[in-house]
Design a protein around this motif. Structure first.
Motif, PDB file in Angstrom:
ATOM      1  N   GLN A   1       0.848  -1.186   0.000  1.00  0.00           N
ATOM      2  CA  GLN A   1       0.000   0.000   0.000  1.00  0.00           C
ATOM      3  C   GLN A   1       0.890   1.244   0.000  1.00  0.00           C
ATOM      4  O   GLN A   1       1.793   1.365   0.813  1.00  0.00           O
ATOM      5  N   VAL A   2       0.622   2.143  -0.912  1.00  0.00           N
ATOM      6  CA  VAL A   2       1.417   3.357  -1.033  1.00  0.00           C
ATOM      7  C   VAL A   2       0.772   4.463  -0.203  1.00  0.00           C
ATOM      8  O   VAL A   2      -0.435   4.704  -0.277  1.00  0.00           O
ATOM      9  N   GLN A   3       1.601   5.138   0.592  1.00  0.00           N
ATOM     10  CA  GLN A   3       1.124   6.276   1.382  1.00  0.00           C
ATOM     11  C   GLN A   3       2.096   7.433   1.266  1.00  0.00           C
ATOM     12  O   GLN A   3       3.308   7.230   1.285  1.00  0.00           O
ATOM     13  N   LEU A   4       1.541   8.626   1.159  1.00  0.00           N
ATOM     14  CA  LEU A   4       2.322   9.855   1.168  1.00  0.00           C
ATOM     15  C   LEU A   4       1.755  10.728   2.284  1.00  0.00           C
ATOM     16  O   LEU A   4       0.555  11.034   2.277  1.00  0.00           O
ATOM     17  N   VAL A   5       2.604  11.120   3.213  1.00  0.00           N
ATOM     18  CA  VAL A   5       2.145  11.890   4.361  1.00  0.00           C
ATOM     19  C   VAL A   5       2.945  13.179   4.449  1.00  0.00           C
ATOM     20  O   VAL A   5       4.154  13.165   4.702  1.00  0.00           O
ATOM     21  N   ARG A  19       9.598  24.574   5.637  1.00  0.00           N
ATOM     22  CA  ARG A  19      10.034  23.363   4.958  1.00  0.00           C
ATOM     23  C   ARG A  19       8.966  22.300   5.097  1.00  0.00           C
ATOM     24  O   ARG A  19       8.603  21.916   6.210  1.00  0.00           O
ATOM     25  N   LEU A  20       8.489  21.842   3.956  1.00  0.00           N
ATOM     26  CA  LEU A  20       7.504  20.767   3.934  1.00  0.00           C
ATOM     27  C   LEU A  20       8.203  19.434   3.768  1.00  0.00           C
ATOM     28  O   LEU A  20       9.230  19.336   3.085  1.00  0.00           O
ATOM     29  N   SER A  21       7.634  18.421   4.382  1.00  0.00           N
ATOM     30  CA  SER A  21       8.154  17.062   4.254  1.00  0.00           C
ATOM     31  C   SER A  21       7.059  16.142   3.732  1.00  0.00           C
ATOM     32  O   SER A  21       5.881  16.339   4.043  1.00  0.00           O
ATOM     33  N   CYS A  22       7.467  15.159   2.966  1.00  0.00           N
ATOM     34  CA  CYS A  22       6.539  14.148   2.453  1.00  0.00           C
ATOM     35  C   CYS A  22       7.176  12.781   2.702  1.00  0.00           C
ATOM     36  O   CYS A  22       8.102  12.388   1.994  1.00  0.00           O
ATOM     37  N   ALA A  23       6.687  12.094   3.706  1.00  0.00           N
ATOM     38  CA  ALA A  23       7.172  10.753   4.015  1.00  0.00           C
ATOM     39  C   ALA A  23       6.424   9.755   3.149  1.00  0.00           C
ATOM     40  O   ALA A  23       5.192   9.696   3.192  1.00  0.00           O
ATOM     41  N   VAL A  24       7.185   8.992   2.375  1.00  0.00           N
ATOM     42  CA  VAL A  24       6.599   8.072   1.402  1.00  0.00           C
ATOM     43  C   VAL A  24       6.822   6.634   1.840  1.00  0.00           C
ATOM     44  O   VAL A  24       7.920   6.273   2.276  1.00  0.00           O
ATOM     45  N   SER A  25       5.806   5.823   1.728  1.00  0.00           N
ATOM     46  CA  SER A  25       5.937   4.389   1.973  1.00  0.00           C
ATOM     47  C   SER A  25       5.269   3.632   0.823  1.00  0.00           C
ATOM     48  O   SER A  25       4.308   4.103   0.234  1.00  0.00           O
ATOM     49  N   GLY A  26       5.837   2.482   0.500  1.00  0.00           N
ATOM     50  CA  GLY A  26       5.266   1.648  -0.544  1.00  0.00           C
ATOM     51  C   GLY A  26       5.929   1.741  -1.895  1.00  0.00           C
ATOM     52  O   GLY A  26       5.796   0.834  -2.717  1.00  0.00           O
ATOM     53  N   ILE A  27       6.619   2.847  -2.163  1.00  0.00           N
ATOM     54  CA  ILE A  27       7.398   2.983  -3.401  1.00  0.00           C
ATOM     55  C   ILE A  27       8.725   3.663  -3.065  1.00  0.00           C
ATOM     56  O   ILE A  27       8.766   4.559  -2.225  1.00  0.00           O
ATOM     57  N   PRO A  28       9.796   3.259  -3.695  1.00  0.00           N
ATOM     58  CA  PRO A  28      11.097   3.871  -3.431  1.00  0.00           C
ATOM     59  C   PRO A  28      11.236   5.177  -4.218  1.00  0.00           C
ATOM     60  O   PRO A  28      11.191   5.184  -5.457  1.00  0.00           O
ATOM     61  N   ILE A  29      11.419   6.275  -3.541  1.00  0.00           N
ATOM     62  CA  ILE A  29      11.474   7.557  -4.233  1.00  0.00           C
ATOM     63  C   ILE A  29      12.717   7.672  -5.113  1.00  0.00           C
ATOM     64  O   ILE A  29      12.735   8.434  -6.070  1.00  0.00           O
ATOM     65  N   ASP A  72      15.612  12.609   0.597  1.00  0.00           N
ATOM     66  CA  ASP A  72      16.490  11.784   1.404  1.00  0.00           C
ATOM     67  C   ASP A  72      16.101  10.344   1.114  1.00  0.00           C
ATOM     68  O   ASP A  72      15.059   9.874   1.592  1.00  0.00           O
ATOM     69  N   ASN A  73      16.913   9.660   0.334  1.00  0.00           N
ATOM     70  CA  ASN A  73      16.570   8.294  -0.060  1.00  0.00           C
ATOM     71  C   ASN A  73      16.516   7.349   1.134  1.00  0.00           C
ATOM     72  O   ASN A  73      15.686   6.436   1.162  1.00  0.00           O
ATOM     73  N   ALA A  74      17.391   7.557   2.094  1.00  0.00           N
ATOM     74  CA  ALA A  74      17.414   6.671   3.260  1.00  0.00           C
ATOM     75  C   ALA A  74      16.119   6.777   4.065  1.00  0.00           C
ATOM     76  O   ALA A  74      15.644   5.787   4.613  1.00  0.00           O
ATOM     77  N   LYS A  75      15.565   7.969   4.119  1.00  0.00           N
ATOM     78  CA  LYS A  75      14.310   8.174   4.841  1.00  0.00           C
ATOM     79  C   LYS A  75      13.096   8.054   3.922  1.00  0.00           C
ATOM     80  O   LYS A  75      11.961   8.139   4.398  1.00  0.00           O
ATOM     81  N   ASN A  76      13.350   7.897   2.627  1.00  0.00           N
ATOM     82  CA  ASN A  76      12.271   7.847   1.634  1.00  0.00           C
ATOM     83  C   ASN A  76      11.338   9.041   1.792  1.00  0.00           C
ATOM     84  O   ASN A  76      10.097   8.906   1.816  1.00  0.00           O
ATOM     85  N   THR A  77      11.941  10.202   1.886  1.00  0.00           N
ATOM     86  CA  THR A  77      11.198  11.437   2.157  1.00  0.00           C
ATOM     87  C   THR A  77      11.593  12.511   1.153  1.00  0.00           C
ATOM     88  O   THR A  77      12.776  12.650   0.824  1.00  0.00           O
ATOM     89  N   VAL A  78      10.592  13.248   0.703  1.00  0.00           N
ATOM     90  CA  VAL A  78      10.791  14.368  -0.210  1.00  0.00           C
ATOM     91  C   VAL A  78      10.520  15.659   0.565  1.00  0.00           C
ATOM     92  O   VAL A  78       9.594  15.719   1.373  1.00  0.00           O
ATOM     93  N   TYR A  79      11.311  16.682   0.291  1.00  0.00           N
ATOM     94  CA  TYR A  79      11.187  17.962   0.987  1.00  0.00           C
ATOM     95  C   TYR A  79      10.914  19.093   0.000  1.00  0.00           C
ATOM     96  O   TYR A  79      11.280  19.016  -1.170  1.00  0.00           O
ATOM     97  N   LEU A  80      10.305  20.130   0.513  1.00  0.00           N
ATOM     98  CA  LEU A  80      10.165  21.372  -0.244  1.00  0.00           C
ATOM     99  C   LEU A  80      10.536  22.519   0.686  1.00  0.00           C
ATOM    100  O   LEU A  80       9.789  22.842   1.611  1.00  0.00           O
ATOM    101  N   GLN A  81      11.703  23.093   0.452  1.00  0.00           N
ATOM    102  CA  GLN A  81      12.147  24.265   1.198  1.00  0.00           C
ATOM    103  C   GLN A  81      11.595  25.500   0.518  1.00  0.00           C
ATOM    104  O   GLN A  81      11.855  25.721  -0.670  1.00  0.00           O
ATOM    105  N   MET A  82      10.847  26.292   1.249  1.00  0.00           N
ATOM    106  CA  MET A  82      10.211  27.476   0.681  1.00  0.00           C
ATOM    107  C   MET A  82      10.750  28.707   1.390  1.00  0.00           C
ATOM    108  O   MET A  82      10.541  28.870   2.606  1.00  0.00           O
ATOM    109  N   ASP A  83      11.445  29.556   0.670  1.00  0.00           N
ATOM    110  CA  ASP A  83      12.025  30.781   1.201  1.00  0.00           C
ATOM    111  C   ASP A  83      11.380  31.993   0.537  1.00  0.00           C
ATOM    112  O   ASP A  83      10.760  31.876  -0.519  1.00  0.00           O
ATOM    113  N   SER A  84      11.577  33.137   1.148  1.00  0.00           N
ATOM    114  CA  SER A  84      11.037  34.394   0.613  1.00  0.00           C
ATOM    115  C   SER A  84       9.558  34.229   0.252  1.00  0.00           C
ATOM    116  O   SER A  84       9.119  34.606  -0.836  1.00  0.00           O
TER     117      SER A  84
END
Length: 123
Positions: A1-5, A19-29, A72-84
């Motif tokens: 089951q794929v989940q994105l949180v 900074r937004l984080s997206c923790a992904v499970s079920g598929i390797p980012i 971060d492949n080890a954490k299977n997490t995608v980030y979005l850093q938003m500045d200004s």
């Protein structure tokens, strides 16, 4: 089951950062193109940033130079850093994947979505 949180949204003043984080499970980012979309009230959902592979990225013109997508492949997490941040960045932000670009131009959204996280930028 794929989940994105997603997490990390909130209220910030104009000029601030989040900074937004997206923790992904079920598929390797690391093997999938991942992205961030946003949807403001009364507007269509728009693609903000894409992480194509370990180093290649793509951004909407409205956020170039201010937002940075990473992973971060080890954490299977995608980030979005938003500045200004600007008031017009106010929206619900969604993590999505895996995106594709079959014709080599426009990105096609993936079938997996997170629940969204609210970002509000005050003036």
């Amino acid at each position: 089951q794929v989940q994105l949180v997603e997490s990390g949204g909130g209220l910030v003043q104009a000029g601030g950062s989040l900074r937004l984080s997206c923790a992904v499970s079920g598929i390797p980012i690391r093997f999938n193109t991942m992205g961030w979309y946003r949807q403001a009230p009364g507007k269509q959902r728009e693609l903000v940033a894409v992480m194509i592979d370990g180093s290649s990225t793509d951004y909407a013109d409205s956020v170039k130079g201010r937002f940075t997508i990473s992973r971060d492949n080890a954490k299977n997490t995608v980030y979005l850093q938003m500045d200004s941040l600007k008031p017009e960045d106010t929206a619900v932000y969604y993590c999505n994947g895996p995106l594709s670009r079959p014709l080599g131009r426009d990105w096609y959204q993936g079938k997996f979505w997170g629940q969204g996280t609210q970002v509000t930028v005050s003036s």
